[in-house]
Design a protein around this motif. Structure first.
Motif, PDB file in Angstrom:
ATOM      1  N   SER A   1      63.599   8.833 -10.108  1.00 32.64           N
ATOM      2  CA  SER A   1      63.431   8.464 -11.581  1.00 32.64           C
ATOM      3  C   SER A   1      61.971   8.241 -12.069  1.00 32.64           C
ATOM      4  O   SER A   1      61.404   7.516 -12.963  1.00 32.64           O
ATOM      5  CB  SER A   1      64.265   7.101 -11.869  1.00 32.64           C
ATOM      6  N   HIS A   2      61.166   8.931 -11.330  1.00 35.29           N
ATOM      7  CA  HIS A   2      59.550   8.615 -11.547  1.00 35.29           C
ATOM      8  C   HIS A   2      58.855   9.800 -11.943  1.00 35.29           C
ATOM      9  O   HIS A   2      57.822  10.088 -12.027  1.00 35.29           O
ATOM     10  CB  HIS A   2      58.930   8.129 -10.220  1.00 35.29           C
ATOM     11  N   LEU A   3      59.544  10.978 -12.231  1.00 34.44           N
ATOM     12  CA  LEU A   3      58.896  12.217 -12.714  1.00 34.44           C
ATOM     13  C   LEU A   3      58.584  12.124 -14.163  1.00 34.44           C
ATOM     14  O   LEU A   3      58.883  10.999 -14.828  1.00 34.44           O
ATOM     15  CB  LEU A   3      59.751  13.369 -12.394  1.00 34.44           C
ATOM     16  N   GLU A   4      57.921  13.016 -14.715  1.00 33.08           N
ATOM     17  CA  GLU A   4      57.372  12.882 -16.168  1.00 33.08           C
ATOM     18  C   GLU A   4      58.570  12.232 -17.344  1.00 33.08           C
ATOM     19  O   GLU A   4      58.126  11.650 -17.885  1.00 33.08           O
ATOM     20  CB  GLU A   4      57.025  14.548 -16.715  1.00 33.08           C
ATOM     21  N   PRO A   5      59.825  12.812 -17.152  1.00 33.38           N
ATOM     22  CA  PRO A   5      60.773  12.325 -18.171  1.00 33.38           C
ATOM     23  C   PRO A   5      60.923  10.510 -18.030  1.00 33.38           C
ATOM     24  O   PRO A   5      61.311  10.042 -18.857  1.00 33.38           O
ATOM     25  CB  PRO A   5      61.860  12.966 -17.867  1.00 33.38           C
ATOM     26  N   MET A   6      60.906  10.221 -17.083  1.00 32.96           N
ATOM     27  CA  MET A   6      60.912   8.993 -16.606  1.00 32.96           C
ATOM     28  C   MET A   6      62.378   8.212 -16.606  1.00 32.96           C
ATOM     29  O   MET A   6      62.783   7.321 -17.063  1.00 32.96           O
ATOM     30  CB  MET A   6      60.131   8.030 -17.335  1.00 32.96           C
ATOM     31  N   VAL A   7      63.443   9.369 -16.332  1.00 30.60           N
ATOM     32  CA  VAL A   7      64.586   9.194 -16.392  1.00 30.60           C
ATOM     33  C   VAL A   7      65.308   9.401 -15.157  1.00 30.60           C
ATOM     34  O   VAL A   7      65.056  10.548 -14.643  1.00 30.60           O
ATOM     35  CB  VAL A   7      65.418   9.982 -17.511  1.00 30.60           C
ATOM     36  N   ALA A   8      66.584   8.796 -14.664  1.00 31.07           N
ATOM     37  CA  ALA A   8      67.034   9.150 -13.327  1.00 31.07           C
ATOM     38  C   ALA A   8      67.422  10.593 -13.501  1.00 31.07           C
ATOM     39  O   ALA A   8      68.327  10.792 -14.351  1.00 31.07           O
ATOM     40  CB  ALA A   8      68.107   8.062 -13.210  1.00 31.07           C
ATOM     41  N   GLU A   9      67.341  11.494 -12.406  1.00 28.56           N
ATOM     42  CA  GLU A   9      67.637  12.879 -12.445  1.00 28.56           C
ATOM     43  C   GLU A   9      69.461  12.997 -12.601  1.00 28.56           C
ATOM     44  O   GLU A   9      69.953  12.068 -12.066  1.00 28.56           O
ATOM     45  CB  GLU A   9      66.851  13.377 -11.235  1.00 28.56           C
TER      46      GLU A   9
END
Ligand SMILES: *[C@@H]1O[C@H](CO)[C@@H](O)[C@H](O)[C@H]1NC(C)=O
Ligand SMILES: *[C@@H]1O[C@H](CO)[C@@H](O)[C@H](O)[C@H]1NC(C)=O
Ligand SMILES: *[C@@H]1O[C@H](CO)[C@@H](O)[C@H](O)[C@H]1NC(C)=O
Ligand SMILES: *[C@@H]1O[C@H](CO)[C@@H](O)[C@H](O)[C@H]1NC(C)=O
Length: 538
Positions: free
Chosen positions: A54-62
């Motif tokens: 949940s840490h990639l650019e969108p900051m939303v759990a995949e």
């Protein structure tokens, strides 16, 4: 009559409902007892986690564009994982304009408009809430499904991790200000202070890069640990080593100093590439020994010093087409069973919204398939289920016997119903063995031992345990090939399996040394200390 049967069904419903309402619910407060993680009754809780990014650019759990959050949580639980290592980027917590941004806005800013539709379809309630609220919703969905959570500060600036020069690697790097990090840790710890399924916090993922040094490691890790402890005294505090979390050697010399007790856990990452070996270019027996020795000397030794080791990332391609990963997995499974450490597989995620600029990138390591529609590889899940239950209890219960674990399949050696033969079966019901100094392999508590009577035939259990055919020595560097001589001859054989019937047979020993082309894994059997109940002890 009708009323009666109706009452009957209500009674039945109440009965089953109340049974369903209390599955083996773990008591969430955890602490440590020497090398084990235990609940408040002192019973061991083995962390068998899967990573959820949940840490990639969108900051939303995949995956929330593909499936409802509750569906994913239920999948995780039904696959036997009792915990999720949920990753978060520091700036989501320290920069209010990021944390308060809506999920829709975050995707909109990245030009990922299509995902907004997916989230509206699958998680409509999460579309217009803030990123932090969506993160909390994921944590509570996991809690509702009895899944524990470890919050992992994976990176500062949202994005795929990690490289030496990405500015997120070590204290003082461009995006890694230790003070800001402490503020973020404290906020996160406070936010989940009353969330019972949050059982641990990983202070920081994979420290790395040119600034790495021990003085700062101790200074900042100790401080970070105290910050979390004072903001939330209930969580385990999980600490990463150096060099991408592959190295904790220094703990053998210098202990970490903190004001609290029984909460520190150390983490390690172990991938095919971690030990620097190229599995397809070497002999699997020799490489497995090298890799395991290296892991033991850099981190595994802390288990013997009475500290818990959480292998918080491991994994590989699950398609069975990558020789390197397949050989590594065989070796990893053996060590994981033998050492019985806590772990977190990378990853539940079948594909990422956006990874290194690639939209919708497939994750070949992912337990779920690209569309999050179901398991990518059911046989892998079956195999990993062997590692999900603890082999041993906490310190108070010493291992009482040993089982023979087959890393390639995740199964254990047991007796066949009749015929005195052996087969592979679920490790839930393993046979207990002793391997004595005179090299016999006996069914514990009996005078029956394994015998090699004929080449390429089933191994037999017999009471004559004095001749060559009952003498099994571990050969090859991995020490996982059990070798004997066929009775009355000089033909050397190894334990092996017949894949079609899962029967244990004898066959010529495979690639004991040097040979790089063949794979000995069907002949790998690991003796594992356990306190699990066996047919004999029931
Ligand atoms: C917070 O994030 C916003 C949006 O990305 C950015 O413009 C701003 O510079 C950040 N603030 C700080 C203090 O880093
Ligand atoms: C699953 O993994 C096994 C073993 O690694 C492999 O043989 C098989 O082809 C894989 N199946 C799929 C569907 O990827
Ligand atoms: C096995 O080998 C030894 C020494 O090489 C030899 O003396 C013996 O006769 C052999 N036994 C059989 C059964 O072949
Ligand atoms: C297994 O148990 C034996 C006997 O108690 C002990 O010597 C050995 O070190 C144990 N192995 C592991 C990996 O714990």
């Amino acid at each position: 009559m009708r009323r009666l049967s109706c009452l009957y069904f209500i009674a039945l419903w109440v009965l089953t409902a109340s049974r369903c309402a209390e599955p083996a619910r773990v008591s969430w407060r955890l602490h440590t007892d020497s090398r084990w993680i235990v609940d408040r009754h002192g019973h061991r809780v083995k962390l068998a986690c899967v990573n959820w990014a949940s840490h990639l650019e969108p900051m939303v759990a995949e995956g929330l564009n593909k499936q409802p959050v509750d569906w994913i949580s239920k999948q995780i639980a039904s696959m036997g994982f009792n915990c999720v290592r949920l990753t978060w980027p520091l700036f989501m917590v320290t920069n209010d304009s990021l944390g308060s941004m809506s999920v829709a806005q975050s995707f909109w800013n990245l030009g990922l408009v299509e995902y907004i539709r997916g989230i509206r379809r699958n998680n409509p309630k999460l579309l217009d809430v803030s990123l932090l609220a969506a993160f909390r919703a994921v944590v509570s969905s996991l809690g509702e499904n009895n899944v524990m959570v470890i919050l992992d500060n994976h990176i500062s600036k949202p994005g795929w991790c990690c490289s030496n020069l990405d500015g997120n690697g070590f204290f003082g790097d461009r995006y890694f200000d230790p003070n800001l990090w402490n503020i973020g840790l404290a906020r996160m710890a406070k936010m989940f202070r009353r969330t019972h399924n949050v059982v641990g916090m990983s202070l920081r993922n994979e420290l790395r890069g040119p600034r790495e040094n021990l003085r700062d490691w101790f200074r900042y890790m100790e401080r970070g640990a105290e910050v979390v402890h004072s903001a939330n005294p209930h969580v385990l505090i999980i600490v990463s080593g150096l060099y991408y979390d592959t190295d904790l050697w220094f703990l053998g010399r210098i202990p970490m100093k903190v004001s609290f007790t029984r909460k520190l856990v150390f983490e390690l990452h172990w991938y095919a590439s971690s030990s620097g070996v190229i599995w397809e270019d070497g002999n699997a027996n020799e490489l497995c020994k090298d890799a395991t020795d290296q892991v033991m000397s850099k981190a595994g030794f802390i288990l013997n010093q009475g500290m818990p080791l959480f292998v918080s990332e491991f994994g590989g391609e699950l398609g069975g087409q990558n020789v390197n990963d397949d050989r590594y997995f065989n070796c990893f499974f053996a060590a994981a069973a033998k050492l019985d450490f806590d772990w977190a597989l990378w990853t539940i995620v079948g594909s990422y919204y956006l990874r290194k600029g690639i939209v919708g990138m497939d994750e070949p390591f992912g337990v779920l398939d690209k569309d999050f529609s179901g398991p990518r590889n059911a046989s892998f899940l079956q195999r990993i289920s062997a590692l999900q239950a603890p082999f041993q209890g906490a310190t108070s219960s010493k291992p009482t016997h040993r089982i023979l674990f087959h890393p390639l399949t995740g199964l254990c050696v047991q007796r066949k119903q009749d015929q005195g033969q052996l087969q592979l079966g679920p490790c839930r019901e393993p046979e207990a063995w002793t391997h004595t100094h005179c090299h016999t392999v006996r069914v514990r508590g009996t005078d029956l031992c394994m015998r090699a009577d004929q080449l390429a035939k089933p191994v037999r259990l017999g009471a004559d345990c004095t001749d060559h055919g009952s003498e099994w020595k571990t050969v090859s560097e991995s020490k996982m090939q059990f070798s004997s001589n066929i009775v009355g001859s000089n033909v050397t054989v190894c334990l092996d399996i017949d894949f079609s019937t899962k029967t244990i047979i004898t066959s010529p020993c495979k690639c004991l040394r040097e040979d790089t082309s063949c794979d000995p894994a069907s002949q790998w059997f690991q003796l594992v200390n356990t306190t699990r109940s066996t047919p004999a002890s029931r």
